[in-house]
Scaffold this active site. Structure first.
Site, PDB file in Angstrom:
ATOM      1  N   CYS A  37       0.824  -1.204   0.000  1.00  0.00           N
ATOM      2  CA  CYS A  37       0.000   0.000   0.000  1.00  0.00           C
ATOM      3  C   CYS A  37       0.859   1.256   0.000  1.00  0.00           C
ATOM      4  O   CYS A  37       2.060   1.227   0.300  1.00  0.00           O
ATOM      5  CB  CYS A  37      -0.880   0.053   1.254  1.00  0.00           C
ATOM      6  N   ASP A 444      15.951  39.285 -15.151  1.00  0.00           N
ATOM      7  CA  ASP A 444      14.495  39.385 -15.162  1.00  0.00           C
ATOM      8  C   ASP A 444      14.031  40.577 -14.332  1.00  0.00           C
ATOM      9  O   ASP A 444      14.440  40.756 -13.169  1.00  0.00           O
ATOM     10  CB  ASP A 444      13.881  38.101 -14.600  1.00  0.00           C
TER      11      ASP A 444
END
Length: 484
Positions: A37, A444
């Site tokens: 699981c 930027d």
């Protein structure tokens, strides 16, 4: 993909708490049931002495455990390339997964040759990193994809076998029954009737800033091609399959309370569902492990990145690179306007159930062959036209590959030879298209504003504290005054 298992007692505590931060980082096999699981499984927590912990589904299946039908290990988030210290083993695992999800055959000798090593050496390195042989890893990936398609779709079993990379239905049935002790048709009956639409589930590890991701996408939604409506992102899709393009649409719904994204796809795209699953994972950075990123950025003084910042990827690498070129020295809104004009002039019409989606983004060959004067009349300056068509020519010829898995340094070097491709453009392509977590768009304006200085030297010095996660730092800094 390889990962370091937590201490077994710590893993059991995470299992007992159903801690979603560990989803996909380990799997638990329960000796009393023979089933493995995810740590978030909602069944009753097994006794500690009955638990065995594994780093991957392949390891669990090699130890003769079968996947749980309730928590479904096949939808757990994977691990990003930065999670493994062994680059060769990681590259091999990613190549195997890509081939499976694309429904393509993959021979181990060919994989070893592609990676530049011998087959024996690849087996040794792969086994040390992942705990299983490459062939076993390949089989597990194919079967888990098949299990997901059987559970979530109404595709005929023969088509599921083909989409999962099996050469024949007979081999698929034998492999599935041998590994899971269950016939494919019986699994479908056990899971009930799948929905009429192709619906697939993908999980992520929290925290995940869903609002930031959807906001980023909404500000860039390209008219005719993309749409963001509430928690749903939709777009048109053209995908190659066996030498022919398949046209359709996809819709991705974020379900934050379940830490899942649910994918719907047009029926025409059924043969390439595996490839679409992979691309959607990359587009929304679902395999990211946010814990080490947040810790590193917090240590570097960037508290804004601790709440689940993700890297928005590129569903279509060429399209995103074109839009980055169009965005040079202009706002996001202006770049969107220019891209929408390209789509209206050269995008192929496509009928969809969504009125806002009616075009495919023009492919590289189409834009490479477009009249430069006509491109200019759309509002593109001559320098942008040259850059766009140089890019389109290289991509159409196959000399530049714009997708996750493309080699970073050679790809950026090839792009850097094209006219109009400076450091900012290259780094933004590295961030959005190639998924490089340490990309940093030099010069930027938005980063300069967020950091309170336009001196590149000071900006670079500040960013050093955030290595190797500077791309995540950039996303956090952009969040409030979004310019990219």
């Amino acid at each position: 993909m390889a990962c370091m298992l937590p201490d077994a007692d710590a893993a059991y505590l995470a299992l007992a708490a159903r801690d979603a931060r560990f989803d996909g980082r380990f799997f638990v096999g329960v000796t009393s049931t023979g089933i493995y699981c995810r740590p978030v499984c909602r069944v009753r927590t097994p006794r500690r002495e009955n638990c065995r912990f594994f780093a991957s589904p392949a390891q669990a299946e090699a130890a003769a455990f079968r996947p749980c039908l309730k928590c479904r290990p096949e939808i757990a988030p994977g691990l990003s390339a930065m999670d493994s210290s062994d680059a060769l083993a990681t590259a091999a695992a990613r190549a195997i997964e890509a081939a499976v999800q694309a429904g393509e055959p993959l021979a181990l000798p060919a994989l070893a040759a592609r990676l530049g090593v011998g087959e024996r050496h690849l087996r040794r390195i792969f086994g040390a990193a992942h705990g299983v042989a490459p062939r076993d890893y390949l089989t597990t990936q194919r079967l888990l994809l098949a299990k997901q398609l059987l559970t979530d779709t109404t595709l005929p079993v023969a088509q599921v076998a083909l989409a999962s990379g099996f050469e024949s239905l007979r081999r698929f049935n034998a492999a599935f029954a041998g590994q899971y002790r269950l016939a494919p048709t019986r699994l479908r009956r056990a899971g009930g009737q799948a929905p009429a639409e192709t619906a697939l589930r993908l999980a992520w590890r929290p925290p995940y800033d869903v609002a930031a991701m959807l906001g980023f996408a909404a500000r860039r939604a390209l008219a005719g091609v993309e749409q963001v409506e509430g928690p749903v992102w939709r777009r048109t899709v053209r995908w190659p399959w066996r030498g022919q393009p398949l046209d359709g649409w996809i819709a991705c719904r974020f379900v934050p309370e379940r830490h899942e994204l649910h994918l719907l796809a047009a029926p025409a795209l059924a043969p390439v569902l595996g490839a679409l699953l992979r691309r959607v994972r990359e587009t929304f950075d679902l395999d990211c492990d946010p814990a080490p990123i947040a810790a590193a950025l917090l240590e570097g003084g960037l508290a804004a990145a601790a709440d689940g910042t993700r890297l928005p990827g590129a569903f279509d690498g060429f399209e995103t690179a074109v839009r980055i070129v169009l965005g040079q020295q202009v706002t996001v809104a202006a770049a969107n306007t220019l891209a929408a004009r390209l789509v209206r002039r050269w995008g192929r019409p496509l009928a969809t159930p969504f009125p806002a989606l009616d075009r495919l983004f023009p492919d590289a060959a189409t834009l490479a062959a477009a009249d430069p004067e006509e491109l200019g009349r759309l509002g593109l300056v001559r320098q942008r036209v040259r850059a766009l068509q140089a890019l389109a020519t290289e991509v159409a010829a196959g000399r530049i590959r714009l997708e996750r898995g493309a080699p970073l340094a050679p790809t950026l070097a090839a792009l850097g030879e094209l006219p109009g491709f400076g450091p900012w453009t290259l780094q933004l392509i590295a961030l959005r298209v190639l998924g490089w977590p340490d990309a940093w768009p030099v010069g930027d304006a938005g980063l300069a504003q967020a950091l309170g200085t336009r001196e590149n030297r000071k900006i670079e010095t500040a960013a050093e504290a955030w290595r190797p996660w500077r791309a995540y730092a950039a996303m956090a800094l952009w969040r409030h005054g979004d310019t990219r």
